[in-house]
Design an enzyme around this catalytic site. Structure first.
Site, PDB file in Angstrom:
ATOM      1  N   SER A 194       3.051   9.786   0.871  1.00 40.43           N
ATOM      2  CA  SER A 194       3.883  10.351   1.938  1.00 40.43           C
ATOM      3  C   SER A 194       5.084   9.468   2.270  1.00 40.43           C
ATOM      4  CB  SER A 194       3.044  10.573   3.198  1.00 40.43           C
ATOM      5  OG  SER A 194       2.488   9.348   3.620  1.00 40.43           O
TER       6      SER A 194
ATOM      7  N   CYS B  15     -11.010   1.758   1.969  1.00 42.15           N
ATOM      8  CA  CYS B  15     -10.752   0.347   2.289  1.00 42.15           C
ATOM      9  C   CYS B  15     -11.043   0.079   3.759  1.00 42.15           C
ATOM     10  CB  CYS B  15      -9.319  -0.030   1.929  1.00 42.15           C
ATOM     11  SG  CYS B  15      -8.090   0.940   2.794  1.00 42.15           S
TER      12      CYS B  15
ATOM     13  N   ARG C 100      -8.244   0.037 -11.341  1.00 44.82           N
ATOM     14  CA  ARG C 100      -7.192   0.760 -12.082  1.00 44.82           C
ATOM     15  C   ARG C 100      -7.534   0.791 -13.558  1.00 44.82           C
ATOM     16  NH1 ARG C 100      -3.271  -2.757  -8.720  1.00 44.82           N
ATOM     17  NH2 ARG C 100      -2.911  -1.415  -6.917  1.00 44.82           N
TER      18      ARG C 100
END
Ligand code: SAH
Length: 413
Positions: free
Chosen positions: A270, A357, A230
């Site tokens: 979502s 991942c 990040r």
């Protein structure tokens, strides 16, 4: 089998004495002399003794030479998990405490022990504790077990963690359902020690604040493995219009919006629960330039492309596409599809931050997928950084299967 293996802590478990010897088939010992911790059922020739699931067993070559000591589970294809290669070491409470103390010490030396910090304290094989993960969120710990033997020893681990970290509470978070089934584990989320957090916990990451829902959140509440990625993304976000796809609680987006000084951020997930968390985290950090939307990533990116929208940075951090080796080809096709969409959405000179991942998808496969995207899109992709999980997620050099997270940062001229 009882619902709660921790309630049947038999005396041999706490003393760590071997109850059986597992003999390997001829020519199957090599990985274990190389300190690999997983003995699969297919490598086992015979067992001398009658170990109960979770018991300590010794591992020997076909002709009886001691190799290692580990924990047995007849229900799992991963028949024995190894914890020491020294016959003088016993798998007792003292050994588990020593492993946990060493894991805590490492996080301290990484500077992750501040009061409101969050960190992975125990990373399974990476910390010599196959089947156990522990995440710390400020004053609370979230524990996950993926092996029955570790579930049997939860009391011992809690005692040690209590004395090492003095948390206000320790919570058990269920393992992934598939994994639990493979091990014959029947665990339910519950409070193991102390008190449950009164509501969301606020943690600090790279100087930003994040609310974490420890009891209901995904994983143990926050994707700690992306901490350094990040920051890397934020370092390239200045002045860019950023699309944070699969944003969960907004980790990447908030970093880019606030620290990275992006011109704007659109974060999409979502799950309405995830986007509610992302919105709250954006507000918490005063990220007025961050919008959050609940939508399917594939549809949303298709729509944005059709509408001629362009971004200066696209971040892709999808869920695990491949759960096992059989699913790799499908997963690579899905990675290709979203990465192609992302590249199409990038303006010239844009930055792609793309993650996987899926442990079953190897780093080289992922890079080859990206190579395919460059070919099909006829855009150059310049790889700037190949990153993985943050340093509090160590990977054992003897068990490279522990490397699951790939994060590639690329420039697309
Ligand atoms: N980037 C996040 C972690 C992402 S985890 C962080 O830094 O914390 C993956 C996320 O993808 C989950 O939040 C999940 O809800 C979301 N997701 C799964 N399928 C999706 C889809 N088809 N479209 C959009 N989001 C999806």
């Amino acid at each position: 089998m009882p619902d709660d293996p921790a309630s049947v802590l038999a005396p041999p478990v706490s003393q760590g004495l071997p109850t059986a010897t597992v003999f390997l088939k001829p020519k199957r010992a090599r990985p274990f002399f190389g300190r690999h911790p997983w003995v699969l059922d297919a490598a086992v020739m015979r067992v001398e003794g009658q170990p109960a699931d979770g018991d300590v067993v010794d591992l020997a070559t076909h002709d009886g030479t001691f190799i290692a000591r580990g924990l047995w589970n007849a229900e799992s294809r991963l028949r024995v998990r190894l914890f020491t290669f020294d016959s003088g070491v016993h798998l007792n409470a003292a050994l588990w405490h020593q492993r946990l103390a060493s894991a805590v010490g490492l996080r301290r030396s990484l500077g992750l022990d501040g009061r409101n910090r969050a960190a992975r304290i125990v990373n399974s094989e990476g910390d010599g504790l196959s089947g156990l993960t522990v995440d710390r969120y400020a004053d609370f710990l979230a524990v996950q077990v993926t092996s029955l033997a570790m579930a049997n020893r939860l009391d011992i681990f809690c005692d040690s963690l209590q004395s090492l970290l003095e948390p206000k509470g320790i919570l058990l978070r269920g393992a992934e359902r598939g994994l639990a089934k493979l091990e014959g584990l029947h665990l339910i989320d519950r409070l193991l020690r102390g008190t449950a957090p009164p509501g969301p916990i606020f943690i600090e990451e790279n100087g930003l604040q994040f609310g974490v829902d420890l009891e209901e959140g995904q994983k143990t509440g926050f994707y700690l493995d992306q901490r350094e990625n990040r920051q890397a993304a934020a370092g390239l976000a200045k002045g860019r219009r950023v699309l944070d796809m699969f944003c969960y609680s907004g980790g990447f987006g908030v970093h880019c919006a606030v620290q990275g000084q992006a011109s704007s951020v659109l974060a999409v997930d979502s799950s309405p629960k995830a986007t509610a968390l992302a919105k709250a985290n954006a507000d918490l950090n005063g990220a007025a330039n961050m919008a959050v939307e609940t939508a399917d990533a594939f549809e949303k990116m298709d729509g944005l492309r059709a509408a001629g929208e362009r971004f200066g940075m696209v971040i892709l951090d999808p869920p695990k596409f491949a759960r096992n080796r059989a699913a790799i080809d499908d997963a690579l096709r899905a990675y290709h599809r979203i990465n192609r969409l992302a590249v199409d959405l990038l303006e010239p000179g844009g930055v792609l931050v793309t993650c996987s991942c899926s442990g079953a998808v190897l780093r080289d496969d992922f890079l080859m997928m990206l190579s395919g995207v460059a070919q099909r899109s006829t855009r150059a992709i310049q790889i700037l950084e190949c990153k993985g999980a943050a340093a509090d997620h160590p990977i054992s050099a003897s068990c490279l299967e522990g490397e699951y997270l790939k994060c590639i940062i690329a420039h697309v001229p």
